[in-house]
Write a protein that holds these residues in place. Structure first.
Motif, PDB file in Angstrom:
ATOM      1  N   GLU A 322      33.890  -9.706   8.147  1.00  0.00           N
ATOM      2  CA  GLU A 322      33.769  -9.669   9.609  1.00  0.00           C
ATOM      3  C   GLU A 322      34.956 -10.326  10.302  1.00  0.00           C
ATOM      4  OE1 GLU A 322      29.889 -11.013  10.765  1.00  0.00           O
ATOM      5  OE2 GLU A 322      28.908  -9.225   9.925  1.00  0.00           O
ATOM      6  N   THR A 323      35.808 -11.020   9.558  1.00  0.00           N
ATOM      7  CA  THR A 323      37.074 -11.486  10.119  1.00  0.00           C
ATOM      8  C   THR A 323      38.023 -10.309  10.297  1.00  0.00           C
ATOM      9  OG1 THR A 323      36.825 -13.621   9.017  1.00  0.00           O
ATOM     10  CG2 THR A 323      39.029 -13.045   9.799  1.00  0.00           C
ATOM     11  N   ARG A 324      38.029  -9.424   9.331  1.00  0.00           N
ATOM     12  CA  ARG A 324      38.838  -8.212   9.399  1.00  0.00           C
ATOM     13  C   ARG A 324      38.249  -7.217  10.400  1.00  0.00           C
ATOM     14  NH1 ARG A 324      42.306  -5.253   6.003  1.00  0.00           N
ATOM     15  NH2 ARG A 324      42.428  -7.045   4.631  1.00  0.00           N
ATOM     16  N   PHE A 325      36.927  -7.195  10.500  1.00  0.00           N
ATOM     17  CA  PHE A 325      36.236  -6.227  11.350  1.00  0.00           C
ATOM     18  C   PHE A 325      35.298  -6.944  12.325  1.00  0.00           C
ATOM     19  CE2 PHE A 325      36.917  -3.862   7.273  1.00  0.00           C
ATOM     20  CZ  PHE A 325      37.817  -2.937   7.760  1.00  0.00           C
ATOM     21  N   PRO A 326      35.845  -7.617  13.336  1.00  0.00           N
ATOM     22  CA  PRO A 326      34.999  -8.379  14.267  1.00  0.00           C
ATOM     23  C   PRO A 326      34.037  -7.510  15.069  1.00  0.00           C
ATOM     24  CG  PRO A 326      37.273  -8.246  15.067  1.00  0.00           C
ATOM     25  CD  PRO A 326      37.288  -7.739  13.665  1.00  0.00           C
ATOM     26  N   CYS A 327      34.352  -6.226  15.214  1.00  0.00           N
ATOM     27  CA  CYS A 327      33.446  -5.346  15.973  1.00  0.00           C
ATOM     28  C   CYS A 327      32.085  -5.247  15.304  1.00  0.00           C
ATOM     29  CB  CYS A 327      34.055  -3.956  16.131  1.00  0.00           C
ATOM     30  SG  CYS A 327      35.398  -3.874  17.336  1.00  0.00           S
ATOM     31  N   LEU A 328      32.047  -5.321  13.992  1.00  0.00           N
ATOM     32  CA  LEU A 328      30.777  -5.276  13.275  1.00  0.00           C
ATOM     33  C   LEU A 328      29.924  -6.491  13.619  1.00  0.00           C
ATOM     34  CD1 LEU A 328      28.917  -3.935  11.233  1.00  0.00           C
ATOM     35  CD2 LEU A 328      30.213  -5.063   9.404  1.00  0.00           C
ATOM     36  N   ALA A 329      30.554  -7.662  13.668  1.00  0.00           N
ATOM     37  CA  ALA A 329      29.832  -8.892  14.029  1.00  0.00           C
ATOM     38  C   ALA A 329      29.344  -8.826  15.469  1.00  0.00           C
ATOM     39  CB  ALA A 329      30.736 -10.104  13.826  1.00  0.00           C
ATOM     40  N   LEU A 330      30.151  -8.258  16.373  1.00  0.00           N
ATOM     41  CA  LEU A 330      29.750  -8.138  17.773  1.00  0.00           C
ATOM     42  C   LEU A 330      28.542  -7.212  17.920  1.00  0.00           C
ATOM     43  CD1 LEU A 330      33.294  -7.856  19.403  1.00  0.00           C
ATOM     44  CD2 LEU A 330      31.702  -9.785  19.620  1.00  0.00           C
ATOM     45  N   ALA A 331      28.515  -6.143  17.139  1.00  0.00           N
ATOM     46  CA  ALA A 331      27.388  -5.207  17.203  1.00  0.00           C
ATOM     47  C   ALA A 331      26.117  -5.855  16.665  1.00  0.00           C
ATOM     48  CB  ALA A 331      27.717  -3.942  16.422  1.00  0.00           C
ATOM     49  N   ARG A 332      26.241  -6.615  15.586  1.00  0.00           N
ATOM     50  CA  ARG A 332      25.050  -7.303  15.065  1.00  0.00           C
ATOM     51  C   ARG A 332      24.535  -8.312  16.091  1.00  0.00           C
ATOM     52  NH1 ARG A 332      22.395  -7.809  10.331  1.00  0.00           N
ATOM     53  NH2 ARG A 332      23.913  -6.578   9.153  1.00  0.00           N
ATOM     54  N   ARG A 333      25.443  -8.988  16.755  1.00  0.00           N
ATOM     55  CA  ARG A 333      25.043  -9.914  17.820  1.00  0.00           C
ATOM     56  C   ARG A 333      24.276  -9.177  18.911  1.00  0.00           C
ATOM     57  NH1 ARG A 333      29.677 -12.478  21.829  1.00  0.00           N
ATOM     58  NH2 ARG A 333      28.420 -12.467  23.746  1.00  0.00           N
ATOM     59  N   ALA A 334      24.757  -8.003  19.315  1.00  0.00           N
ATOM     60  CA  ALA A 334      24.072  -7.222  20.348  1.00  0.00           C
ATOM     61  C   ALA A 334      22.704  -6.751  19.868  1.00  0.00           C
ATOM     62  CB  ALA A 334      24.931  -6.027  20.750  1.00  0.00           C
ATOM     63  N   ALA A 335      22.607  -6.382  18.598  1.00  0.00           N
ATOM     64  CA  ALA A 335      21.323  -5.936  18.046  1.00  0.00           C
ATOM     65  C   ALA A 335      20.306  -7.074  18.055  1.00  0.00           C
ATOM     66  CB  ALA A 335      21.523  -5.405  16.632  1.00  0.00           C
ATOM     67  N   GLU A 336      20.760  -8.271  17.752  1.00  0.00           N
ATOM     68  CA  GLU A 336      19.855  -9.423  17.705  1.00  0.00           C
ATOM     69  C   GLU A 336      19.404  -9.836  19.104  1.00  0.00           C
ATOM     70  OE1 GLU A 336      22.329 -12.089  15.550  1.00  0.00           O
ATOM     71  OE2 GLU A 336      21.743 -11.302  13.574  1.00  0.00           O
ATOM     72  N   VAL A 337      20.317  -9.802  20.074  1.00  0.00           N
ATOM     73  CA  VAL A 337      19.962 -10.150  21.450  1.00  0.00           C
ATOM     74  C   VAL A 337      19.099  -9.054  22.070  1.00  0.00           C
ATOM     75  CG1 VAL A 337      20.895 -10.592  23.759  1.00  0.00           C
ATOM     76  CG2 VAL A 337      22.020 -11.571  21.744  1.00  0.00           C
ATOM     77  N   ALA A 338      19.439  -7.800  21.750  1.00  0.00           N
ATOM     78  CA  ALA A 338      18.729  -6.609  22.252  1.00  0.00           C
ATOM     79  C   ALA A 338      18.789  -6.556  23.778  1.00  0.00           C
ATOM     80  CB  ALA A 338      17.308  -6.576  21.718  1.00  0.00           C
ATOM     81  N   GLY A 339      17.760  -6.006  24.424  1.00  0.00           N
ATOM     82  CA  GLY A 339      17.794  -5.849  25.872  1.00  0.00           C
ATOM     83  C   GLY A 339      18.953  -4.975  26.297  1.00  0.00           C
ATOM     84  N   ILE A 340      19.747  -5.474  27.249  1.00  0.00           N
ATOM     85  CA  ILE A 340      20.867  -4.682  27.756  1.00  0.00           C
ATOM     86  C   ILE A 340      22.124  -4.817  26.897  1.00  0.00           C
ATOM     87  CG2 ILE A 340      19.989  -4.965  30.109  1.00  0.00           C
ATOM     88  CD1 ILE A 340      22.467  -6.770  30.638  1.00  0.00           C
ATOM     89  N   SER A 341      22.123  -5.736  25.932  1.00  0.00           N
ATOM     90  CA  SER A 341      23.348  -6.009  25.178  1.00  0.00           C
ATOM     91  C   SER A 341      23.921  -4.778  24.473  1.00  0.00           C
ATOM     92  CB  SER A 341      23.112  -7.135  24.171  1.00  0.00           C
ATOM     93  OG  SER A 341      22.942  -8.363  24.837  1.00  0.00           O
ATOM     94  N   PRO A 342      23.103  -3.944  23.821  1.00  0.00           N
ATOM     95  CA  PRO A 342      23.680  -2.745  23.213  1.00  0.00           C
ATOM     96  C   PRO A 342      24.319  -1.798  24.231  1.00  0.00           C
ATOM     97  CG  PRO A 342      21.557  -3.219  22.225  1.00  0.00           C
ATOM     98  CD  PRO A 342      21.695  -4.122  23.420  1.00  0.00           C
ATOM     99  N   ILE A 343      23.792  -1.754  25.445  1.00  0.00           N
ATOM    100  CA  ILE A 343      24.384  -0.916  26.499  1.00  0.00           C
ATOM    101  C   ILE A 343      25.769  -1.438  26.843  1.00  0.00           C
ATOM    102  CG2 ILE A 343      24.098  -0.013  28.851  1.00  0.00           C
ATOM    103  CD1 ILE A 343      21.084  -0.676  28.586  1.00  0.00           C
ATOM    104  N   VAL A 344      25.869  -2.750  27.017  1.00  0.00           N
ATOM    105  CA  VAL A 344      27.149  -3.389  27.349  1.00  0.00           C
ATOM    106  C   VAL A 344      28.155  -3.159  26.225  1.00  0.00           C
ATOM    107  CG1 VAL A 344      28.283  -5.565  27.935  1.00  0.00           C
ATOM    108  CG2 VAL A 344      25.945  -5.126  28.744  1.00  0.00           C
ATOM    109  N   LEU A 345      27.706  -3.377  24.999  1.00  0.00           N
ATOM    110  CA  LEU A 345      28.564  -3.182  23.829  1.00  0.00           C
ATOM    111  C   LEU A 345      29.122  -1.768  23.787  1.00  0.00           C
ATOM    112  CD1 LEU A 345      29.128  -4.508  20.759  1.00  0.00           C
ATOM    113  CD2 LEU A 345      27.505  -2.707  20.170  1.00  0.00           C
ATOM    114  N   ASN A 346      28.268  -0.782  23.948  1.00  0.00           N
ATOM    115  CA  ASN A 346      28.693   0.615  23.867  1.00  0.00           C
ATOM    116  C   ASN A 346      29.684   0.966  24.973  1.00  0.00           C
ATOM    117  OD1 ASN A 346      28.196   3.515  22.858  1.00  0.00           O
ATOM    118  ND2 ASN A 346      27.760   3.663  25.033  1.00  0.00           N
ATOM    119  N   ALA A 347      29.393   0.532  26.191  1.00  0.00           N
ATOM    120  CA  ALA A 347      30.276   0.833  27.319  1.00  0.00           C
ATOM    121  C   ALA A 347      31.648   0.198  27.119  1.00  0.00           C
ATOM    122  CB  ALA A 347      29.643   0.346  28.624  1.00  0.00           C
TER     123      ALA A 347
END
Length: 408
Positions: A322-347
């Motif tokens: 995840e140091t090489r691929f920080p976007c993967l860590a950001l997506a997992r963070r959005a999945a865990e928070v849920a709510g609007i976070s996946p919308i923000v991530l995708n946009a």
């Protein structure tokens, strides 16, 4: 059997985004089975000549384009060839064909948030939906699954990984039934989501700032569109797929593990409580999951080459860095928070990838843009599609501001 009965027994297919790579593969499979399928509607955005060619071959009842100028050009070319396809314009037309009662199967392949309303319309109409675009499930997947449960719609994922998971789960499992028929997955320990690692899996990290758009779109195993190819290079595609898996299969993020498998022979796996691991294998060819979805519950010819097991020298597996691929860590963070976070991530990802492909920001700036957007557009839930679209708009505007600061 009369000719009329023969025609009516065919599945009538609507392909949204027919001029993209998913559309290419879908129409290839359809073309191999003229006795099974007829094309009811096609839609395209900018590739007008390609849409015309598809209409001339498959003679759909409707073709949908994004604006009046495109509609004029399509009508002119179709009229010159004597084709009777009706040309419609705009997002409302997309929704109209998606929920039309003459449609049996909808294939949704529109990249980005543009396919959200038409996908939701198809689900509410109770159709069989083959979802190839990640964004609807990432942005409001729980709503889509709940609507499918109410309408009786059948959702079959076409992403090779999610389709593989779908095939590896118990036969009694239905997408959307997880919260009401949880016993179907009581025997599942975890889902193993495979990833190729993209073109930069072994590239020295110090070379990442010099990655060009041309390099990022050269995927080693799959032929995909430019945006999806960049998502693979950053591994954001796997992050979005993690969110999708949670929605589709009713599991939490800690029950989904990403596994880098460079050969892309095993498309995903399901581990059961007894220690058994069921894997779906096949060539790296999108026609395989598409044929599975179109033919479901039957199996049909896809046109893909068979695996030659004697040519498989090895199957490798790695943990993602995840140091090489920080976007993967950001997506997992959005999945865990849920709510609007996946919308923000995708946009934020869409804006950042566009800016990268245009040469306005560097490869590493994609993750920076997404992280800063997540940090500033935070918290909360959504109640309806209008909320989703509003959050999407706010996130895009904020991401553009962040991109502008990275340019200067």
């Amino acid at each position: 059997m009369t000719i009329e009965t023969e025609i009516h027994r065919k599945k009538r297919i609507c392909v949204l985004g027919s001029t993209g790579s998913i559309g290419d593969s879908t129409l290839d499979v359809i073309g191999r089975h003229p006795e099974r399928f007829s094309v009811f509607a096609l839609s395209g955005h900018r590739r007008i000549d390609k849409l015309v060619t598809e209409c001339l071959r498959f003679e759909p009842k409707y073709a949908v384009v994004s604006d009046d100028q495109a509609a004029h050009e399509v009508r002119k070319q179709l009229d010159a060839n004597g084709t009777q396809t009706n040309v419609l314009v705009g997002t409302e037309a997309l929704e109209w064909v998606a929920c039309h009662d003459e449609v049996d199967v909808i294939v949704t392949g529109i990249v980005g948030a543009a396919g959200l309303k038409s996908t939701l319309a198809a689900v509410r109409a109770g159709h069989q939906i083959l979802i190839a675009n990640k964004e609807p499930l990432v942005m409001m997947g729980h709503t889509i699954v709940a609507e499918a449960r109410r309408s009786g719609a059948v959702i079959i994922p076409l992403d090779s990984e999610h389709n593989a998971i779908y095939q590896c789960l118990p036969d009694t499992f239905e997408v959307g039934a997880g919260s009401t028929s949880g016993a179907d997955l009581n025997s599942v320990r975890r889902i193993l989501l495979t990833a190729s690692g993209g073109p930069f899996r072994t590239l020295p990290i110090e070379d990442f700032p010099r990655i060009t758009p041309a390099e990022a779109v050269r995927h080693p195993n799959w032929s995909m569109g430019r945006k999806i190819s960049v998502d693979s290079a950053t591994m954001m595609n796997k992050g979005l797929e993690l969110i999708e898996a949670c929605v589709l299969f009713g599991v939490s993020p800690d029950h989904v593990e990403v596994v880098i498998h460079p050969q892309s022979v095993i498309h995903s796996m399901v581990e059961y409580l007894d220690g058994s691991v069921v894997a779906q294998m096949g060539s790296a060819d999108m026609r395989i999951p598409i044929a599975h979805g179109l033919g479901w519950p039957d199996r049909i010819e896809s046109g893909a080459e068979s695996l030659d097991f004697f040519d498989l020298a090895r199957l490798d597996f790695e943990r993602p860095d995840e140091t090489r691929f920080p976007c993967l860590a950001l997506a997992r963070r959005a999945a865990e928070v849920a709510g609007i976070s996946p919308i923000v991530l995708n946009a934020a990802n869409e804006i950042a990838v566009d800016a990268f492909l245009e040469g306005r920001i560097g490869f590493l700036d994609i993750a920076t843009t997404i992280e800063r957007t997540l940090d500033t557009v935070r918290g909360g839930q959504y109640d309806c599609i209008e909320d989703v679209l509003n959050i999407d708009d706010i996130s895009r505007r904020r991401s553009r501001q962040i991109v502008d600061t990275l340019i200067t």
